[in-house]
Motif scaffolding. Structure first.
Motif, short mmCIF file in Angstrom:
data_model
loop_
_atom_site.label_atom_id
_atom_site.label_comp_id
_atom_site.label_asym_id
_atom_site.label_seq_id
_atom_site.Cartn_x
_atom_site.Cartn_y
_atom_site.Cartn_z
N LYS A 233 -7.23 3.47 -0.70
CA LYS A 233 -5.94 3.70 -1.35
C LYS A 233 -4.79 3.32 -0.43
O LYS A 233 -3.78 2.77 -0.89
CB LYS A 233 -5.82 5.18 -1.76
N GLY A 234 -4.95 3.60 0.85
CA GLY A 234 -3.91 3.25 1.83
C GLY A 234 -3.60 1.76 1.82
O GLY A 234 -2.43 1.35 1.87
N VAL A 235 -4.65 0.94 1.73
CA VAL A 235 -4.46 -0.52 1.67
C VAL A 235 -3.91 -0.94 0.30
O VAL A 235 -2.95 -1.71 0.22
CB VAL A 235 -5.78 -1.27 1.97
N ASN A 236 -4.53 -0.40 -0.76
CA ASN A 236 -4.09 -0.77 -2.12
C ASN A 236 -2.62 -0.49 -2.36
O ASN A 236 -1.94 -1.21 -3.09
CB ASN A 236 -4.94 -0.04 -3.17
N ASN A 237 -2.11 0.57 -1.74
CA ASN A 237 -0.71 0.96 -1.96
C ASN A 237 0.24 0.41 -0.89
O ASN A 237 1.43 0.73 -0.88
CB ASN A 237 -0.58 2.48 -2.03
N GLY A 238 -0.33 -0.37 0.05
CA GLY A 238 0.52 -1.01 1.05
C GLY A 238 0.89 -0.16 2.24
O GLY A 238 1.80 -0.51 3.01
N TYR A 239 0.20 0.98 2.44
CA TYR A 239 0.50 1.85 3.57
C TYR A 239 -0.25 1.42 4.83
O TYR A 239 0.18 1.71 5.95
CB TYR A 239 0.12 3.31 3.28
N LEU A 240 -1.41 0.80 4.64
CA LEU A 240 -2.28 0.43 5.76
C LEU A 240 -2.52 -1.08 5.76
O LEU A 240 -2.53 -1.70 4.70
CB LEU A 240 -3.64 1.14 5.64
N PRO A 241 -2.78 -1.67 6.94
CA PRO A 241 -3.12 -3.09 7.01
C PRO A 241 -4.42 -3.41 6.26
O PRO A 241 -5.29 -2.54 6.11
CB PRO A 241 -3.30 -3.34 8.52
N GLU A 242 -4.56 -4.65 5.84
CA GLU A 242 -5.69 -5.13 5.04
C GLU A 242 -7.04 -4.86 5.69
O GLU A 242 -8.04 -4.65 4.99
CB GLU A 242 -5.52 -6.63 4.81
#
Length: 414
Positions: free
Chosen positions: A330-339
Motif C-alpha cells: 500500500k505504501g508503494v501504491n499510494n506513493g509513500y514509499l519507493p518502488e
C-alpha cells in the motif's frame, strides 16, 4: 503326450483363472464410488476472496470470529470485517456486505448501545470495530450506527494520557503506550474527524492529537541503532517488563511492528495532505520500511522476534509477515514509499503462499504459523522476554493474520 496335454490344460486353466481374477478386480474397481469433494471456496478467484470466503466458512456468524463461543465487540472482528469491506468495494457482492452488517446488527441495539462494550474500561482495542460502522452508516443511514460511532469517539476524547499526551493503551495499563494502540484507534479517529466533525478548529485539534501519537511512539519506542520499535513503553518505568532507564519493553515483536506500519499507511488515507503531520508520517514510514527490510529472512518471511532470527525457538510468523506485506504494498501504491518496496512485498507474499498457506480439498484456505496472542503485563504476568514471545500459542487462521493477508492480496492485485 498325455503329460504334455495335462500341462497345457493346467496352464490354460491358470490363465483363465488369472484373467477372471483380473476381471473381477476391474469390476470391483469400477463398482467403487468415486468421491468428489464439493468446493465451498472456488479456486478460480483471487486470494483476497478465497481467504474471505474461507473465514466466512469457518465463522458463519461474524460475531464469533476469532474462535469465540459468544458474541463480543472486539478488535479482531473489526480487522477481518474491515478487510471484508474492501473486498465488497472491489467485487460489489452482496454476501460480503451481509456478513459485515450481521456483526453490527447483532451487537448494536436500536438505541446505539454497543453490547459487551464498556467506555469506562478506556480500552483502545475496542475502537477498531468502529471501522465497521464507518463503512455501514453511509450506506444504511441507520441512526444507531452513528450513535455507536459517537460513543467510540467520546472514548478517545476522554482517554487517559501520559504526561506528554500519549494515549494509555487501556485504563488497566496506566502510563503505557503500545504499538498496537496506534492501529486500533488512529485510522478510525482520523476518518471520523474527516467525515463527522463539522467544527474546523475541533477537527484540526483531533488531527494534531493523532499526529502526536506517532510523534511520541517515535520518540519513546524507536531504537536509534536498528530503527525498530519496541512493543511497549511505560512512562512510569514501574512495570517488570520495562527497562528502568528507558521504560521500553525488551524486544522487537513482529506483530507489534506490523500494527504500527498498518497504522501509518491507513491514517494517511484520511489526514489532509496539507497538514504538517502528513509528510512527517511518510518520513516515519520510510524509516520504518528500511529497518523492517533489514531483518527480513532470506525466505521472504519475518521472524516472531524480528532481530533474533538465528536464536533457538524463534520461528517465521504469518501475522507480522502479512502486515508488513500490506504496509509495503500500500505504501508503494499510494506513493509513500519507493518502488523497491513493492518487490519486497511481492517476495514476502510469495513466501507466504509457498510456506504458510495451505488449501483444503474443499477449497478452504488456511494461513498457518500465526502467533495467537501476545501482550505485556496483566494476569498471568507477561514479562516481554524472548521466551515469552516464542512461548505463546501458535495456531492457524488467526484473524490478526487473515485480515492483513486479505488486504495485502487486494493491494498486490491492483
Amino acid at each position: 503326450m498325455k503329460t504334455i496335454k495335462y500341462i497345457a490344460l493346467f496352464t490354460l486353466a491358470l490363465g483363465l483363472s488369472a484373467t477372471s481374477c483380473k476381471d473381477a478386480k476391474k469390476e470391483n474397481i469400477q463398482k467403487e464410488p468415486t468421491t468428489t469433494v464439493e468446493k465451498v471456496v472456488p479456486e478460480d478467484l483471487k486470494w483476497s476472496e478465497r481467504m474471505m470466503l474461507s473465514e466466512m466458512e469457518r465463522f458463519p456468524d461474524p460475531t464469533l470470529l476469532d474462535f469465540r463461543e459468544k458474541p463480543k465487540w472486539s478488535y479482531t472482528p473489526g480487522l477481518v470485517l474491515g478487510a471484508c469491506s474492501r473486498v465488497f468495494e472491489k467485487t460489489q457482492k452482496q454476501e460480503y456486505f451481509d456478513y459485515i452488517y450481521a456483526y453490527a446488527n447483532t451487537l448494536i441495539d436500536s438505541t446505539g448501545t454497543i453490547d459487551t462494550y464498556s467506555l469506562e474500561k478506556q480500552n483502545l482495542d475496542m475502537i477498531k470495530s468502529g471501522d465497521v460502522l464507518l463503512f455501514l452508516y453511509p450506506i444504511t443511514k441507520e441512526e444507531r450506527f452513528l450513535k455507536a460511532m459517537q460513543t467510540l469517539n467520546n472514548q478517545l476524547e476522554s482517554q487517559p494520557t501520559t504526561s506528554d499526551g500519549g494515549y494509555w493503551h487501556k485504563k488497566i495499563y496506566p502510563y503505557q503506550m503500545w504499538l498496537d494502540g496506534l492501529y486500533m484507534a488512529e485510522p478510525f479517529h482520523a476518518k471520523y474527524a474527516k467525515d463527522y466533525i463539522q467544527d474546523e478548529a475541533k477537527k484540526e485539534k483531533i488531527y494534531n492529537h493523532i499526529v502526536l501519537q506517532f510523534d511520541l511512539i517515535q520518540k519513546h519506542s524507536r531504537d536509534e541503532k536498528t530503527g525498530l520499535l519496541y512493543h511497549g513503553w511505560d512512562e512510569s518505568k514501574e512495570q517488570k517488563w520495562a527497562n528502568k532507564e528507558t521504560g521500553n519493553s525488551q524486544h522487537f515483536w513482529s506483530r507489534g511492528m506490523g500494527w504500527y506500519g498498518m497504522a501509518m499507511v491507513d491514517v494517511l488515507d484520511f489526514l489532509p495532505k496539507n497538514h504538517p503531520g502528513y509528510e512527517k508520517i511518510i518520513k516515519y514510514l520510510n524509516q520504518y520500511a528500511e529497518a523492517v527490510t533489514k531483518v527480513q529472512d532470506e525466505s521472504g518471511l519475518w521472524w516472531q522476534v524480528l532481530d533474533q532470527g538465528d536464536r533457538e525457538g524463534n520461528y517465521l510468523e504469518a501475522t507480522g509477515t502479512s502486515m508488513f506485506t500490506y504496509t509495503f504494498a500500500k505504501g508503494v501504491n499510494n506513493g509513500y514509499l519507493p518502488e523497491k518496496y513493492l518487490g519486497i512485498a511481492k517476495k514476502a507474499y510469495n513466501a507466504l503462499l509457498e510456506n504458510l498457506v495451505t488449501v483444503e480439498a474443499n477449497g478452504v484456505v488456511n494461513l498457518n504459523q500465526c502467533c495467537a496472542v501476545a501482550g505485556l503485563g496483566g494476569n498471568p504476568y507477561r514479562d516481554g522476554s524472548f521466551e515469552y514471545y516464542i512461548g505463546e500459542d501458535i495456531r492457524s487462521n488467526d484473524p490478526k493474520g487473515t485480515g492483513p493477508f486479505i488486504m495485502a492480496s487486494l493491494e498486490l492485485n491492483k
